[in-house]
Motif scaffolding. Structure first.
Motif, mmCIF file in Angstrom:
data_model
loop_
_atom_site.group_PDB
_atom_site.id
_atom_site.type_symbol
_atom_site.label_atom_id
_atom_site.label_comp_id
_atom_site.label_asym_id
_atom_site.label_seq_id
_atom_site.Cartn_x
_atom_site.Cartn_y
_atom_site.Cartn_z
ATOM 1 N N ASN A 1 0.861 -1.179 0.000
ATOM 2 C CA ASN A 1 0.000 0.000 0.000
ATOM 3 C C ASN A 1 0.904 1.237 0.000
ATOM 4 O O ASN A 1 1.195 1.807 1.051
ATOM 5 N N VAL A 2 1.352 1.620 -1.177
ATOM 6 C CA VAL A 2 2.360 2.677 -1.319
ATOM 7 C C VAL A 2 1.680 3.992 -1.699
ATOM 8 O O VAL A 2 0.891 4.045 -2.648
ATOM 9 N N LYS A 3 2.003 5.053 -0.968
ATOM 10 C CA LYS A 3 1.433 6.356 -1.258
ATOM 11 C C LYS A 3 2.190 7.023 -2.398
ATOM 12 O O LYS A 3 3.419 7.123 -2.384
ATOM 13 N N THR A 4 1.457 7.481 -3.431
ATOM 14 C CA THR A 4 2.047 8.205 -4.556
ATOM 15 C C THR A 4 1.221 9.468 -4.796
ATOM 16 O O THR A 4 0.192 9.694 -4.147
ATOM 17 N N SER A 5 1.641 10.262 -5.764
ATOM 18 C CA SER A 5 0.890 11.482 -6.098
ATOM 19 C C SER A 5 -0.473 11.156 -6.692
ATOM 20 O O SER A 5 -1.361 12.007 -6.749
ATOM 21 N N ASP A 6 -0.642 9.904 -7.189
ATOM 22 C CA ASP A 6 -1.918 9.477 -7.765
ATOM 23 C C ASP A 6 -2.764 8.680 -6.771
ATOM 24 O O ASP A 6 -3.731 8.036 -7.151
ATOM 25 N N GLY A 7 -2.383 8.712 -5.497
ATOM 26 C CA GLY A 7 -3.104 7.945 -4.488
ATOM 27 C C GLY A 7 -2.308 6.713 -4.077
ATOM 28 O O GLY A 7 -1.138 6.572 -4.410
ATOM 29 N N TYR A 8 -2.959 5.810 -3.355
ATOM 30 C CA TYR A 8 -2.277 4.604 -2.874
ATOM 31 C C TYR A 8 -2.269 3.535 -3.961
ATOM 32 O O TYR A 8 -3.244 3.375 -4.695
ATOM 33 N N MET A 9 -1.146 2.810 -4.029
ATOM 34 C CA MET A 9 -0.993 1.768 -5.054
ATOM 35 C C MET A 9 -0.491 0.484 -4.418
ATOM 36 O O MET A 9 0.259 0.500 -3.443
ATOM 37 N N SER A 10 -0.886 -0.635 -5.031
ATOM 38 C CA SER A 10 -0.455 -1.950 -4.552
ATOM 39 C C SER A 10 0.961 -2.235 -5.047
ATOM 40 O O SER A 10 1.506 -1.532 -5.906
ATOM 41 N N ALA A 11 1.560 -3.300 -4.508
ATOM 42 C CA ALA A 11 2.913 -3.696 -4.921
ATOM 43 C C ALA A 11 2.943 -4.044 -6.411
ATOM 44 O O ALA A 11 3.890 -3.693 -7.126
ATOM 45 N N SER A 12 1.910 -4.716 -6.908
ATOM 46 C CA SER A 12 1.890 -5.099 -8.326
ATOM 47 C C SER A 12 1.787 -3.862 -9.219
ATOM 48 O O SER A 12 2.410 -3.808 -10.290
ATOM 49 N N GLN A 13 1.023 -2.872 -8.798
ATOM 50 C CA GLN A 13 0.922 -1.631 -9.571
ATOM 51 C C GLN A 13 2.263 -0.884 -9.590
ATOM 52 O O GLN A 13 2.657 -0.328 -10.617
ATOM 53 N N MET A 14 2.972 -0.880 -8.468
ATOM 54 C CA MET A 14 4.284 -0.236 -8.418
ATOM 55 C C MET A 14 5.283 -0.966 -9.310
ATOM 56 O O MET A 14 6.104 -0.341 -9.988
ATOM 57 N N LEU A 15 5.189 -2.278 -9.361
ATOM 58 C CA LEU A 15 6.065 -3.051 -10.242
ATOM 59 C C LEU A 15 5.843 -2.671 -11.704
ATOM 60 O O LEU A 15 6.797 -2.511 -12.472
ATOM 61 N N GLU A 16 4.572 -2.529 -12.074
ATOM 62 C CA GLU A 16 4.273 -2.160 -13.457
ATOM 63 C C GLU A 16 4.788 -0.753 -13.775
ATOM 64 O O GLU A 16 5.231 -0.487 -14.895
ATOM 65 N N ARG A 17 4.732 0.150 -12.799
ATOM 66 C CA ARG A 17 5.283 1.496 -13.007
ATOM 67 C C ARG A 17 6.796 1.451 -13.230
ATOM 68 O O ARG A 17 7.358 2.336 -13.861
ATOM 69 N N PHE A 18 7.441 0.422 -12.681
ATOM 70 C CA PHE A 18 8.884 0.269 -12.838
ATOM 71 C C PHE A 18 9.219 -0.715 -13.965
ATOM 72 O O PHE A 18 10.270 -1.337 -13.965
ATOM 73 N N LEU A 19 8.312 -0.832 -14.925
ATOM 74 C CA LEU A 19 8.510 -1.631 -16.144
ATOM 75 C C LEU A 19 8.671 -3.120 -15.877
ATOM 76 O O LEU A 19 9.409 -3.812 -16.584
ATOM 77 N N PHE A 20 7.955 -3.614 -14.845
ATOM 78 C CA PHE A 20 7.865 -5.050 -14.631
ATOM 79 C C PHE A 20 6.434 -5.458 -14.957
ATOM 80 O O PHE A 20 5.543 -5.356 -14.094
ATOM 81 N N PRO A 21 6.145 -5.896 -16.187
ATOM 82 C CA PRO A 21 4.773 -6.280 -16.545
ATOM 83 C C PRO A 21 4.330 -7.496 -15.744
ATOM 84 O O PRO A 21 5.140 -8.206 -15.132
ATOM 85 N N SER A 22 3.037 -7.750 -15.746
ATOM 86 C CA SER A 22 2.473 -8.813 -14.912
ATOM 87 C C SER A 22 3.117 -10.172 -15.188
ATOM 88 O O SER A 22 3.225 -11.008 -14.285
ATOM 89 N N ILE A 23 3.570 -10.397 -16.407
ATOM 90 C CA ILE A 23 4.185 -11.674 -16.762
ATOM 91 C C ILE A 23 5.486 -11.909 -15.997
ATOM 92 O O ILE A 23 5.929 -13.041 -15.813
ATOM 93 N N LYS A 24 6.089 -10.819 -15.499
ATOM 94 C CA LYS A 24 7.360 -10.931 -14.769
ATOM 95 C C LYS A 24 7.162 -11.029 -13.257
ATOM 96 O O LYS A 24 8.112 -11.317 -12.523
#
Length: 601
Positions: free
Chosen positions: A372-395
């Protein structure tokens, strides 16, 4: 002459292809840089070109049994062998017959001096330099280098830069050091979504050409989309396909429909909130640290400010990482104190990413930090943060040990930022991170609301971010300079020249008994006076000539006129020698002018 030709190369390790129909030719004497986002197949392509790995399809052809020398990202080594024994083994693998003393000389230039040390006792960077020395000793038509500047201090990088620039053979390398890339290479090739794009010119030219290519592609796609809408409207009117004209029209519509350009503009989004930071940050008071008889830090004091951007430079082993580890509390100083403010939350991005368990799944690592990570766009899950760091769901379900070196570094960086630090401490952050990630990181640090302390050998990164530089000078001395790396080097050069002029002893009188009024009066000869009046202009003119030759080399780099390239290279070497001679002469004339002035006074 073409040395190596890769035709229609494809490679994949998972369901998603890594390389698709890649074509690449490397010509005699070319200096080619390979770039791309981590995990897109750069090291794989290097291994295929080097013959160390086979493609799934396609063919690599070498001309006239050329001699190749390949430096992998992580060279194999035997821990019990001495440096000399391991270097000899590397040379044997490369098929060289280089004498031992030449390889030792090369290792010395790369900062390796203890030839009897066991390989298992060396750092990763030192081990790689042993392998690099062997590669550079072999008389090869083509040397292939995977991240040659990682873990090297700036003096060695400068030397390697000059060596590769004047190297007669061809060079094909991966590097994320933008100054190094700009000064050594004359062609940039980029892997993007499995395809290869080539740009004739250095890194500066690549940036301009890539922007133009992407704009052209977008313009073509807008035109295609407009035509497609018109054709779609015609089809929907119920056009009859009996006539030849109507059939052609339908075929054109289908072609427009199927030729849609897929433009992947996915970019890393580095966004995580930081904690509140109070007035007191970090206070370093009279800190000293030694190991055995080696003094690393001697009576050093500094108060870190809220928005400090501090770069730390110095030779390997000089104590830079030791200072960071004392700040984060991993080791204690011998004397002095380091006080951390109550509100300070340090994010420490270490050199080796020790926190990563190779058997752990990527998603489990991220969830273990926070889901549950706080960002400028609100709170995000670990999987959402991974995708922001160019780790697609397949990874997400992949084990960390299966990631590329750059992906592991990117994951470790994500782990640091997910903890919402308000002080960031980076130890060699640019090692293994691709240029795109570095650019996003630089932008993030521009707006980071806290202090940043960086140990790095990446000159561009330091120039881009730092407003203050700590220079480890040896024997525990740490000097502070305003500005980044380039500003610091200019100030050092100025100080050294000034010191040389001030400390040069005057010639002793032939006879001590001779009175001052009877001593020979110093003065310029007629020719020296004329030379003194014009030498600044002469040096400026030589520097302009060298710049002009560099421009010509860049323009000719994409041609096959190797005679012209050689002539320009020889001309540049001659001009550099002349500039060195003029600079020495400038020092002599200015010393003489100062002595004449002192005598008059």
């Amino acid at each position: 002459m073409i040395l190596v030709n890769a035709d229609n190369i494809s490679k994949s390790y998972t369901e998603k292809p890594l390389l698709t129909g890649v074509n690449l030719s490397i010509h005699e004497g070319e200096k080619v840089g390979l770039i791309g986002v981590n995990g897109t197949g750069k090291s794989t392509l290097l291994r295929i070109i080097a013959g160390a790995e086979e493609p799934d399809s396609g063919k690599v052809t070498y001309t006239n049994n050329i001699k190749k020398a390949y430096l992998p990202q992580n060279p194999d080594y035997e821990g019990k062998l001495t440096v000399s024994e391991q270097a000899a083994r590397y040379l044997e693998m490369l098929g060289g017959n280089t004498p031992d003393y030449i390889c030792r000389s090369m290792m010395t230039k790369l900062g390796i001096n203890d030839f009897d040390a066991q390989m298992g006792t060396l750092s990763g960077g030192q081990r790689k330099r042993v392998a690099l020395a062997a590669v550079l000793c072999v008389e090869a038509d083509l040397i292939i280098l995977d991240e040659p500047t990682n873990h090297m201090d700036n003096g060695v990088i400068d030397w390697l830069e000059d060596y590769l620039t004047s190297y007669k053979g061809a060079v094909f390398m991966i590097t994320h050091d933008r100054y190094f890339l700009d000064r050594v290479t004359r062609r940039i090739v980029e892997i993007d979504n499995g395809s290869l794009y080539s740009y004739e010119g250095n890194y500066d030219y690549y940036l301009e050409a890539k922007a133009a290519r992407e704009e052209s592609a977008l313009a073509s796609e807008r035109k295609r989309a407009t035509l497609y809408k018109k054709e779609l409207a015609w089809i929907r009117r119920g056009a009859r396909a009996r006539s030849t004209k109507a059939k052609s029209h339908i075929e054109r519509f289908e072609e427009l429909r199927d030729s849609k350009l897929i433009i992947d503009k996915t970019e890393m989004n580095m966004d995580a909130a930081s904690s509140r930071l109070g007035k007191k940050i970090i206070e370093i008071e009279n800190v000293s640290k030694s190991y055995e008889d080696r003094k690393l830090i001697d009576d050093f004091s500094y108060t870190v400010l809220r928005n400090d951007r501090i770069g730390i430079i110095g030779d390997n082993g000089s104590g830079k990482s030791t200072l960071l580890k004392m700040i984060v509390g991993q080791i204690k100083p011998d004397s002095g104190t380091i006080t951390i403010g109550e509100t300070v939350k340090i994010g420490y991005f270490s050199q080796e990413s020790e926190d990563l368990d190779p058997d752990q799944r990527v998603i489990k690592y991220a969830e273990g930090i926070s889901d549950n990570v706080k960002t400028s766009d609100g709170y995000m899950s670990a999987s959402q943060m991974l995708e922001r760091f160019l780790f697609p769901s397949i990874k997400h379900s992949v084990r960390i040990g299966q990631l590329s070196g750059g992906e592991k570094r990117r994951l470790s960086l994500l782990g640091v930022l997910m903890q919402a630090p308000n002080v960031l401490i980076f130890d060699e952050p640019t090692n293994d991170l691709d240029i795109s990630t570095l650019t996003v990181l630089e932008d993030y640090l521009d707006s980071f609301a806290g202090a940043v302390i960086i140990v790095s050998h990446d000159r561009y990164f330091l120039d881009r971010l730092c407003v203050r530089t700590f220079s480890f000078e040896g024997n525990g001395v740490i000097r502070m300079y305003n500005g980044g790396y380039t500003d610091t080097m200019k100030m050092k050069e100025y100080e050294e020249l000034k010191k040389e002029l001030e400390e040069k002893p005057a010639k002793k009188a032939e006879k001590k008994s001779v009175k001052r009024e009877h001593q020979k009066k110093l003065k310029f000869t007629y020719m020296e006076q004329k030379e003194y009046e014009t030498i600044d202009d002469d040096i400026a003119e030589l520097e302009e000539k060298i710049a002009d030759v560099d421009r010509q080399l860049a323009a000719e780099s994409g041609t096959s006129d190797y005679k012209k390239l050689q002539e320009l290279t020889d001309e540049r070497s001659a001009l550099n020698r002349e500039l060195d001679e003029k600079t020495d002469r400038w020092v002599y004339l200015n010393e003489l002018a100062e002595k004449i002035e002192q005598q008059r006074g």
